[in-house]
Design an enzyme around this catalytic site. Structure first.
Site, PDB file in Angstrom:
ATOM      1  N   HIS A   1      38.714  22.729  51.366  1.00 20.72           N
ATOM      2  CA  HIS A   1      39.312  22.543  49.917  1.00 20.72           C
ATOM      3  C   HIS A   1      39.352  20.954  49.791  1.00 20.72           C
ATOM      4  O   HIS A   1      39.995  20.236  50.720  1.00 20.72           O
ATOM      5  CB  HIS A   1      40.560  23.009  49.517  1.00 20.72           C
ATOM      6  CG  HIS A   1      41.140  22.654  48.322  1.00 20.72           C
ATOM      7  ND1 HIS A   1      40.384  22.530  46.983  1.00 20.72           N
ATOM      8  CD2 HIS A   1      42.422  22.026  47.985  1.00 20.72           C
ATOM      9  CE1 HIS A   1      41.399  21.972  46.055  1.00 20.72           C
ATOM     10  NE2 HIS A   1      42.385  21.754  46.741  1.00 20.72           N
TER      11      HIS A   1
ATOM     12  N   HIS B   1      39.591  17.148  47.057  1.00 20.60           N
ATOM     13  CA  HIS B   1      39.700  16.630  45.611  1.00 20.60           C
ATOM     14  C   HIS B   1      38.618  15.374  45.461  1.00 20.60           C
ATOM     15  O   HIS B   1      38.818  14.512  44.932  1.00 20.60           O
ATOM     16  CB  HIS B   1      41.244  15.918  45.406  1.00 20.60           C
ATOM     17  CG  HIS B   1      42.145  16.872  45.226  1.00 20.60           C
ATOM     18  ND1 HIS B   1      42.700  17.264  44.018  1.00 20.60           N
ATOM     19  CD2 HIS B   1      42.478  18.031  45.946  1.00 20.60           C
ATOM     20  CE1 HIS B   1      43.696  18.060  44.069  1.00 20.60           C
ATOM     21  NE2 HIS B   1      43.393  18.804  45.178  1.00 20.60           N
TER      22      HIS B   1
ATOM     23  N   ASP C   1      18.049  23.417  47.445  1.00 23.46           N
ATOM     24  CA  ASP C   1      18.024  23.647  49.069  1.00 23.46           C
ATOM     25  C   ASP C   1      18.966  24.261  49.524  1.00 23.46           C
ATOM     26  O   ASP C   1      19.098  24.578  50.475  1.00 23.46           O
ATOM     27  CB  ASP C   1      17.730  22.484  49.387  1.00 23.46           C
ATOM     28  CG  ASP C   1      16.385  21.491  49.674  1.00 23.46           C
ATOM     29  OD1 ASP C   1      15.433  22.373  49.388  1.00 23.46           O
ATOM     30  OD2 ASP C   1      16.397  20.292  49.602  1.00 23.46           O
TER      31      ASP C   1
ATOM     32  N   HIS D   1      41.031  21.555  38.407  1.00 22.76           N
ATOM     33  CA  HIS D   1      41.725  21.553  39.775  1.00 22.76           C
ATOM     34  C   HIS D   1      40.367  20.499  40.871  1.00 22.76           C
ATOM     35  O   HIS D   1      40.696  19.536  40.932  1.00 22.76           O
ATOM     36  CB  HIS D   1      42.351  22.812  40.427  1.00 22.76           C
ATOM     37  CG  HIS D   1      42.807  22.742  41.902  1.00 22.76           C
ATOM     38  ND1 HIS D   1      43.859  23.453  42.289  1.00 22.76           N
ATOM     39  CD2 HIS D   1      42.833  21.677  42.621  1.00 22.76           C
ATOM     40  CE1 HIS D   1      44.179  23.467  43.460  1.00 22.76           C
ATOM     41  NE2 HIS D   1      43.702  22.041  43.868  1.00 22.76           N
TER      42      HIS D   1
ATOM     43  N   TYR E   1      12.012  25.719  57.515  1.00 24.03           N
ATOM     44  CA  TYR E   1      12.715  24.404  57.579  1.00 24.03           C
ATOM     45  C   TYR E   1      13.574  24.284  58.848  1.00 24.03           C
ATOM     46  O   TYR E   1      14.227  25.371  59.118  1.00 24.03           O
ATOM     47  CB  TYR E   1      13.597  24.098  56.352  1.00 24.03           C
ATOM     48  CG  TYR E   1      14.417  23.007  56.089  1.00 24.03           C
ATOM     49  CD1 TYR E   1      13.991  21.803  55.711  1.00 24.03           C
ATOM     50  CD2 TYR E   1      15.596  22.796  57.116  1.00 24.03           C
ATOM     51  CE1 TYR E   1      14.609  20.544  55.645  1.00 24.03           C
ATOM     52  CE2 TYR E   1      16.290  21.522  56.976  1.00 24.03           C
ATOM     53  CZ  TYR E   1      15.705  20.489  56.437  1.00 24.03           C
ATOM     54  OH  TYR E   1      16.470  19.296  56.446  1.00 24.03           O
TER      55      TYR E   1
END
Lengths: 233, 233, 233, 233
Positions: B97, B99, B122, B173, B231
């Site tokens: 998480h 910001h 991708d 958020h 890839y």
């Protein structure tokens, strides 16, 4: 004999150097002060001294009536604004002023920064206020002293608490931030700059973006600052 | 006696330090966790500890019901969201998480990030979803637990697979991302931020920019993730 | 025998390296010169030499009629513009030219940069002028010499003083800045770039942002540059 | 026995590392190749190998029909595009592909980058073309080979010379650039990114900004690249 203000000068010096490390200033466009309430004085950056050559012993000690108590150098040209804030807001321990890019852009746009998200609400529950430019006679008069009045008047008119909203924009000029000590004032300057950039981008993506709703404002502010706060150690 | 969770703590510590190195956080605005499914626990950053002083032994071990299993420190305030995701999405090994600036801007704008190009395709074949803010009673209640519900409900409503779309925005958020381990969760957080910036700029240049067409989405996703992927090594 | 211009070359070299350190140039897109008025010559960066391999002894010495006085290398392709400015503006000691991003963007937009705030007014009291592109025959002719004419004509038409407004944008090209020495010319180039970014953001936030009012312009300019200046040591 | 391609691999390795140093890639989102025309082969980055662990001996040698000539690793997934360009454009010595932010934004916006200033004209005299997305059957078919066709078709349709315009945007994907060697291809990738950012900002400041006039395009291009060029040493 070493200065009795040695540790206060060092606190002030470290906080000023942080402005630079956090990319909040170029050249000498910023200043931080740290107060000693028992002695009724504060330490502040000398005017126009580049960060690369600034030393702790260059820091100037001034009282709340702008008299130099200790130091060979002239204090920051914004000293009277710091003094006015210390005199009238009795619980603050540090003040910082910068010309950080996004903060200045909002100040130049003469707009409050709307509270759009939890990054903002983690630190304050209100929009970040932008004080309108002063009347001409106040600018031509005791300008930096009057800037202090301008800030406090803005908080009175908007019904804000300086203990909950620790930052302001001066219209057409730039940000001031404060806190329990100089390091917190610098921290709040950085938070303001981050929030200012996010709010700018938010409005570019969605010009009708809504303000954060009250329940989220309270939840995020209180989990860090409320009586049952559970953020941090 | 050394902790039996030593290597899990180190994985978690390294992933948290990567957030900082990749410019995805300022101060303590972010957290990463790493799971051990056999033991039914996960390692997570302690709440509010600055990256500069964070050490592997500060990492906290928590079970899926939010009980602290090992550690002196309080775990991240977002711990319950991580726990809820681990409990319900059984193949994920790490959660992050942040910001980060552009990710937050889209979350504050309450907009899904449209799939505009191959950088996006991708990594996933859908728009990056933005979960709407929760109802007030859920915010006032068990907030971080309910954030987990909010994410999973968003995926159900939009018919998304958490194994193909490894990232989400929480309205107002910021972003959560996950993956097979903590390093992949951080990688996905960085991809999200890069894609968020590109999508922002795309709309500034051409407000009517079309979404990527289906054939290009499938080609780019499948050459990296399909059964005939070619890839990588 | 060491060059009699050794210290001038070093001043010029240091100023050119600053362009790079301040993120004002990529590759070789910029140049700075430093004048010696007593000798009627100036030192300037050689053309197309990357900053990573530039050495003080590579700096070229040229007179005001563009004759090479000392040096093995070809001087900057913009040398004639520098020479013209030195010849006609008798108190300047350094000139800098860059392709800094925001400065170029305003030049390409063919817009003066409005004075929106005190960061700007701390350095000059006018909008930053953007000289219109030259007539075709002047471009096809002695182009770099004519660029000097273009700058001085722009200042005449707008009634500006080169001693108060130490910077200009050339429409569709980029910025020139000058000052009492080469270091000040570089400083002004950085100030211009910072102010250009702030003005750009200001208009994005508020397309009707007002110019700074006269009383604030005078207060900020005069406290740094007026007869009763009180900024600095 | 050392590889006969040792120095070509090193040239290719250095050019790939430059992509990273110039902030043109995150993670593995880019690749550069370097050709040896005498041997009819080229060196290219291996697929998906992070820059932090890439070594010169990891570079793969491939011929113009996509056969691996030397190397243990799988070459870049974009290898066939490089091969097609080398086969059809006989004077190029290096090719670079990135997902640089501003270049991708223009590609996603499906817009040519207008020639707005001299920074652009110092390098090419045309808008930077954006090739439209391919037809679905070409995407589902031999995709990377067809991307080469897409680029060359775009140049034919627009009447462009690959020797004068050394860069292109693939709609919804990103930039390719080339030049006399791998280092020049990387240089052109950086120039493209810088010009893309400047053009973006220009249109934000003035949506009606005019293209650069013909006389300035010719003057700037020719002083660097014309028969009477006087830029550089």
């Amino acid at each position: 004999m070493p200065s009795k203000y040695k540790s206060l000068k060092e606190e002030c010096y470290e906080a000023n150097m942080q402005l630079n490390a956090l990319n909040l200033v170029v050249y000498t466009f910023g200043n931080v002060s740290a107060v000693d309430r028992a002695d009724g004085i504060f330490a502040i950056k000398p005017s126009g001294v580049p960060y690369e050559i600034l030393k702790p012993e260059d820091i100037v000690i001034v009282d709340f009536d702008n008299n130099i108590v200790e130091g060979d150098k002239r204090p920051s040209s914004d000293t009277k604004t710091h003094a006015y804030l210390y005199k009238h807001w009795e619980t603050i321990g540090g003040v910082a002023h910068t010309h950080a890019t996004y903060s200045v852009a909002w100040a130049q746009a003469q707009r409050d920064i709307p509270i759009f998200g939890t990054t903002h609400a983690d630190h304050l529950t209100t929009d970040i206020p932008c004080a309108p430019p002063m009347a001409d006679e106040l600018i031509r008069g005791n300008y930096e002293h009057n800037t202090g009045i301008q800030i406090i008047d803005c908080f009175k008119e908007k019904g804000l608490s300086y203990q909950e909203t620790e930052m302001v924009l001066i219209g057409n000029h730039g940000p001031f931030a404060w806190g329990k000590d100089a390091a917190k004032a610098v921290y709040n300057s950085k938070v303001l700059e981050v929030v200012a950039e996010m709010a700018y981008l938010t409005l570019q993506i969605n010009p009708n973006a809504p303000r954060l709703k009250e329940s989220l404002i309270r939840k995020h502010y209180d989990r860090k600052h409320g009586k049952d706060a559970y953020y941090g150690q």
